[in-house]
Scaffold this motif. Structure first.
Motif, PDB file in Angstrom:
ATOM      1  N   CYS A 196      12.593  -3.965  12.601  1.00 30.35           N
ATOM      2  CA  CYS A 196      11.262  -3.672  12.056  1.00 30.35           C
ATOM      3  C   CYS A 196      10.163  -4.496  12.715  1.00 30.35           C
ATOM      4  CB  CYS A 196      11.250  -3.920  10.543  1.00 30.35           C
ATOM      5  SG  CYS A 196      12.452  -2.931   9.627  1.00 30.35           S
ATOM      6  N   LYS A 197      10.456  -5.078  13.893  1.00 28.95           N
ATOM      7  CA  LYS A 197       9.445  -5.889  14.552  1.00 28.95           C
ATOM      8  C   LYS A 197       8.238  -5.039  14.906  1.00 28.95           C
ATOM      9  CE  LYS A 197      11.586  -5.404  19.146  1.00 28.95           C
ATOM     10  NZ  LYS A 197      12.217  -6.130  20.261  1.00 28.95           N
ATOM     11  N   GLY A 198       7.085  -5.707  15.023  1.00 26.83           N
ATOM     12  CA  GLY A 198       5.850  -4.974  15.267  1.00 26.83           C
ATOM     13  C   GLY A 198       5.358  -4.251  14.029  1.00 26.83           C
ATOM     14  N   ASP A 210       8.889   1.122   8.518  1.00 21.43           N
ATOM     15  CA  ASP A 210       9.428   2.452   8.295  1.00 21.43           C
ATOM     16  C   ASP A 210      10.826   2.601   8.898  1.00 21.43           C
ATOM     17  OD1 ASP A 210       7.733   2.221  10.746  1.00 21.43           O
ATOM     18  OD2 ASP A 210       8.636   4.179  11.190  1.00 21.43           O
ATOM     19  N   ARG A 211      11.174   1.698   9.817  1.00 19.74           N
ATOM     20  CA  ARG A 211      12.475   1.777  10.476  1.00 19.74           C
ATOM     21  C   ARG A 211      13.620   1.340   9.557  1.00 19.74           C
ATOM     22  NH1 ARG A 211      13.063   2.368  15.810  1.00 19.74           N
ATOM     23  NH2 ARG A 211      14.688   0.756  15.960  1.00 19.74           N
ATOM     24  N   VAL A 212      13.290   0.994   8.323  1.00 13.15           N
ATOM     25  CA  VAL A 212      14.346   0.788   7.323  1.00 13.15           C
ATOM     26  C   VAL A 212      15.138   2.082   7.146  1.00 13.15           C
ATOM     27  CG1 VAL A 212      14.773   0.299   4.874  1.00 13.15           C
ATOM     28  CG2 VAL A 212      13.140  -1.080   6.145  1.00 13.15           C
ATOM     29  N   SER A 213      14.534   3.207   7.556  1.00  8.07           N
ATOM     30  CA  SER A 213      15.237   4.496   7.488  1.00  8.07           C
ATOM     31  C   SER A 213      16.539   4.474   8.288  1.00  8.07           C
ATOM     32  CB  SER A 213      14.330   5.616   8.000  1.00  8.07           C
ATOM     33  OG  SER A 213      13.965   5.377   9.356  1.00  8.07           O
ATOM     34  N   ILE A 214      16.620   3.609   9.301  1.00 14.80           N
ATOM     35  CA  ILE A 214      17.858   3.472  10.072  1.00 14.80           C
ATOM     36  C   ILE A 214      18.997   3.027   9.149  1.00 14.80           C
ATOM     37  CG2 ILE A 214      18.998   2.169  11.922  1.00 14.80           C
ATOM     38  CD1 ILE A 214      16.237   1.934  13.268  1.00 14.80           C
ATOM     39  N   LEU A 215      18.684   2.080   8.250  1.00 11.78           N
ATOM     40  CA  LEU A 215      19.675   1.603   7.291  1.00 11.78           C
ATOM     41  C   LEU A 215      20.059   2.721   6.324  1.00 11.78           C
ATOM     42  CD1 LEU A 215      21.318  -0.643   5.886  1.00 11.78           C
ATOM     43  CD2 LEU A 215      19.237  -1.225   4.613  1.00 11.78           C
ATOM     44  N   ARG A 255       2.968  -0.369  -0.837  1.00 11.45           N
ATOM     45  CA  ARG A 255       1.917   0.361  -1.543  1.00 11.45           C
ATOM     46  C   ARG A 255       1.330   1.499  -0.724  1.00 11.45           C
ATOM     47  NH1 ARG A 255       0.575  -2.282  -6.178  1.00 11.45           N
ATOM     48  NH2 ARG A 255       1.035  -4.515  -6.255  1.00 11.45           N
ATOM     49  N   THR A 256       1.213   1.311   0.590  1.00 11.64           N
ATOM     50  CA  THR A 256       0.486   2.291   1.398  1.00 11.64           C
ATOM     51  C   THR A 256       1.332   2.989   2.453  1.00 11.64           C
ATOM     52  OG1 THR A 256      -0.181   0.664   3.089  1.00 11.64           O
ATOM     53  CG2 THR A 256      -1.588   0.877   1.138  1.00 11.64           C
ATOM     54  N   GLY A 257       2.519   2.443   2.735  1.00  8.25           N
ATOM     55  CA  GLY A 257       3.328   3.010   3.800  1.00  8.25           C
ATOM     56  C   GLY A 257       2.927   2.515   5.173  1.00  8.25           C
ATOM     57  N   LYS A 258       1.955   1.589   5.221  1.00  9.56           N
ATOM     58  CA  LYS A 258       1.487   1.055   6.493  1.00  9.56           C
ATOM     59  C   LYS A 258       1.345  -0.455   6.382  1.00  9.56           C
ATOM     60  CE  LYS A 258      -1.231   5.179   7.644  1.00  9.56           C
ATOM     61  NZ  LYS A 258      -2.588   5.706   7.955  1.00  9.56           N
ATOM     62  N   ARG A 259       1.551  -1.137   7.505  1.00  8.95           N
ATOM     63  CA  ARG A 259       1.328  -2.580   7.564  1.00  8.95           C
ATOM     64  C   ARG A 259      -0.079  -2.799   8.080  1.00  8.95           C
ATOM     65  NH1 ARG A 259       1.875  -7.157   5.588  1.00  8.95           N
ATOM     66  NH2 ARG A 259       3.277  -8.731   6.409  1.00  8.95           N
ATOM     67  N   SER A 260      -0.865  -3.623   7.387  1.00  8.78           N
ATOM     68  CA  SER A 260      -2.268  -3.823   7.743  1.00  8.78           C
ATOM     69  C   SER A 260      -2.542  -5.289   8.046  1.00  8.78           C
ATOM     70  CB  SER A 260      -3.165  -3.367   6.585  1.00  8.78           C
ATOM     71  OG  SER A 260      -2.951  -4.180   5.439  1.00  8.78           O
TER      72      SER A 260
END
Length: 656
Positions: free
Chosen positions: A364-366, A370-375, A483-488
């Motif tokens: 999940c770097k950077g 959302d790449r938790v979907s890999i798990l 909360r938003t689905g995005k990292r800010s």
């Protein structure tokens, strides 16, 4: 009306009376001279009393050094209705000393009357009561999941049916439970959970339903982030939480179209999905020493295998197969914990315990969380077999589907990374549930419904914050993504602020908070000779140095800001600065070398045996422990004795 809506508490000089003034009332009397509990049928108001209070429940009775104290819930807030039963959060409390004293009985008066040890203990109780949140219901068992209730039923007193792990105030109810073996006091024993509870009304494709999350915090090995890690001899781990996601709905005919006037949702169709989290189940600790990264210590004790076995045997018995998801870093500081966990699971050799490692920071770097979907993709076949609880009460008295296993997630703290992964697993499960009842088509997901997505994200972010505050003292990190689905950038900034606040609280404020946990859960109990544990055992010089440092900083600041110090009639300016700079450096160096002495460690159950442990295992360093330097030169026989003492300290026996 429910019992506790009719409760009145009468304060007298000779006795306290807790009176149920309902139609089939009872009166519970506590005599102050003999400390005896007596129950009589009927609502019997005392003829003489000083004060009368409306109360909403008996939180419990706590025994301190000078007296026992009765704790009452005097303020509540209704937070939801669950299957027709109101759920409340306790918002205010009153505490009264049972034994007569030469001062007034309320806790505030006791605090003002001196008695430093009793004052400290009472301040712990009071701070804990308002740290919550504590939830309870008069008709619904919040300590047990829907699936657990379907297995064991709901016939019997609430306190007997409650899940022992999540009955937070059970130790405080010990006297009442003991009395229940001789007298009928069951209706006065109110189980309370400590954790998170929130339910929202949601809709999708014209169907209304209730969606909620309940997190139940275990009372065993309860504590704060750095002062409660790992496992004890009974197999209980720190920061263990059971989190249940609820979906409650009715048959389509019971509701109108979305936006119309709806009847309340009865919950004919009930869904539930359980996840757990808990500290890595080996003996390990982090030694606070004023550094941002404490010293990491893993204790390779002979008892490790048995403790880990007890933990997973209990988990398998309760939940079924265990799917362990470890998010601990495989490089750097955290690596020894990961390796210790894997060694313990491998040694266990339990075919019902399945281990999965997910390199969270690498994948999940950077800020690509959302790449938790890999798990999720990796676990999908296991999740499908795992299932969830489903019960259509209108068509059957027994559930149509039950959850057969559980995902147990952990990182180092079981907070931030764990919260992100649990939310992702919950979204997958909710999609499966809504597809199964026909609200979603086979191709729809939660992400296809913005309103539902918004409710889902914020509820799980609130849950992450609630669990984190109880353990670390601040809200969770990375909740902007939840909360938003995005990292800010704003979220990253807030994480930085939370990290700084955590550092301050974990080093300078968590000692009393840990003491409060120990008093309320019964891990510390008063006995003769314990008074010494309350005082500051540091030598005078160690206590004096911080004031020297403060004085030197003030002097330097004053020297910079005051023009008078340029006068020829005073010391040369460079000499003045040189002197105070030297004082600053020396005092700072001393504090850094003795950092452990300046951390607010718990007083009631000191961690000395853990700090000084020097047996088998791993240690990242011994920074900030100059006061303990001589321990490194102790003979091997003494080290073995210390290892034995550490086992006792790490494995404090639970109190039922």
């Amino acid at each position: 009306m429910a019992l506790h809506e009719n409760l009145r508490f009468y304060v007298g000089k000779d006795a306290y009376h807790l009176v149920d003034e309902g139609p089939q009332g009872q009166t519970l009397t506590i005599t102050r001279k003999t400390n005896e509990i007596i129950v009589n049928n009927g609502a019997k108001r005392p003829q003489q009393y000083d004060t009368m209070l409306k109360v909403y429940g008996l939180f419990g009775i706590v025994s301190l050094l000078n007296s026992e104290y009765i704790i009452l819930i005097t303020g509540i807030k209704r937070v939801a209705t669950l299957l027709s039963h109101p759920v409340y959060q306790a918002t205010d409390f009153k505490v009264f000393a049972i034994e007569p004293m030469p001062f007034e009985w309320t806790v505030d008066k006791v605090l003002a009357a001196g008695h430093p040890n009793e004052k400290y203990l009472l301040s712990l109780v009071k701070s804990h009561l308002y740290s919550g949140p504590f939830y309870f219901s008069y008709g619904y068992d919040l300590t047990r999941s829907l699936q657990a209730q379907s297995k064991s039923g709901n016939n019997g007193p609430a306190w007997k049916l409650a899940d022992d792990r999540f009955f937070w105030n059970k130790y405080l109810q010990s006297r009442m439970i003991e009395t229940a073996s001789r007298q009928d006091v069951s209706k006065f024993i109110l189980p309370v959970i400590f954790g998170f509870f929130e339910i929202k009304q949601a809709d999708a494709n014209g169907r209304d339903f209730l969606f909620g999350v309940i997190s139940r915090r275990s009372r065993y090995r309860a504590g704060t982030r750095y002062f409660s890690r790992g496992i004890d001899l009974d197999g209980h781990v720190a920061n263990f939480n059971e989190t249940e996601m609820l979906t409650l709905m009715d048959k389509p005919s019971h509701g109108s179209a979305v936006g119309g006037n709806r009847a309340p949702i009865k919950g004919e169709i009930r869904g539930s999905y359980i996840q757990t989290r808990g500290s890595v189940p080996i003996f390990w600790a982090e030694i606070n020493n004023l550094r941002y990264k404490p010293d990491l210590k893993i204790m390779d004790l002979d008892a490790t295998h048995e403790a880990t076995k007890k933990h997973f045997d209990e988990q398998v018995e309760i939940y079924g197969d265990q799917f362990l998801v470890s998010l601990v870093n495989q490089k750097g500081y955290e690596r020894p914990v990961k390796e210790g966990y894997e060694k313990a699971v491998q040694t266990l050799g339990n075919p019902r315990v399945h281990y999965t490692y997910f390199d969270y920071h690498h994948e999940c770097k950077g800020m690509r969380f959302d790449r938790v979907s890999i798990l999720i993709d990796k676990l999908e076949s296991d999740l499908i077999r795992q299932g969830y609880f489903f019960h259509d009460t209108s068509s059957s008295q027994t559930p149509q589907k039950t959850q057969t296993s559980v995902v147990r997630t952990n990182c180092m703290d079981c907070l931030d990374r764990t919260g992100v992964v649990q939310a992702a697993l919950a979204k997958w499960a909710l999609t499966q549930q809504l597809q199964a009842v026909g609200i979603f088509s086979s191709k729809e997901t939660v992400d296809d419904h913005p309103r539902l997505q918004h409710i889902f994200r914020n509820l799980w972010a609130d849950n992450a914050d609630g669990v984190s505050v109880a353990y670390s003292g601040t809200g969770a990190l990375k909740t902007d993504y939840t909360r938003t689905g995005k990292r800010s950038k704003q979220g990253a900034l807030q994480d930085g602020i939370n990290s700084a606040v955590r550092y301050i609280k974990n080093n300078f404020l968590d000692g009393p908070r840990q003491d409060a946990y120990d008093v309320v859960t019964g891990r510390w109990q008063p006995r003769k000779g314990r008074d010494a544990a309350f005082g500051d055992a540091r030598p005078f010089f160690a206590r004096f140095v911080p004031y020297v440092l403060l004085l030197s900083i003030v002097a330097l600041f004053f020297g910079i800001s005051s023009p008078r110090f340029t006068s020829q009639n005073f010391y040369p300016l460079k000499t003045f600065f040189a002197f105070w700079i030297v004082v600053t450096v020396i005092s700072t160096a001393y504090i850094a070398a003795h950092g452990v002495d300046y951390v607010a460690y718990p007083r009631l159950n000191p961690l000395t045996d853990i700090i000084t442990y020097d047996g088998k295992g791993y240690e990242s360093g011994r920074k900030g422990r100059a006061s303990f330097a001589a321990l490194a030169r102790l003979p091997a026989t003494m080290h073995r004795k210390m290892e034995s003492l550490a086992e006792v300290e790490l494995g404090k026996k639970r109190v039922d």
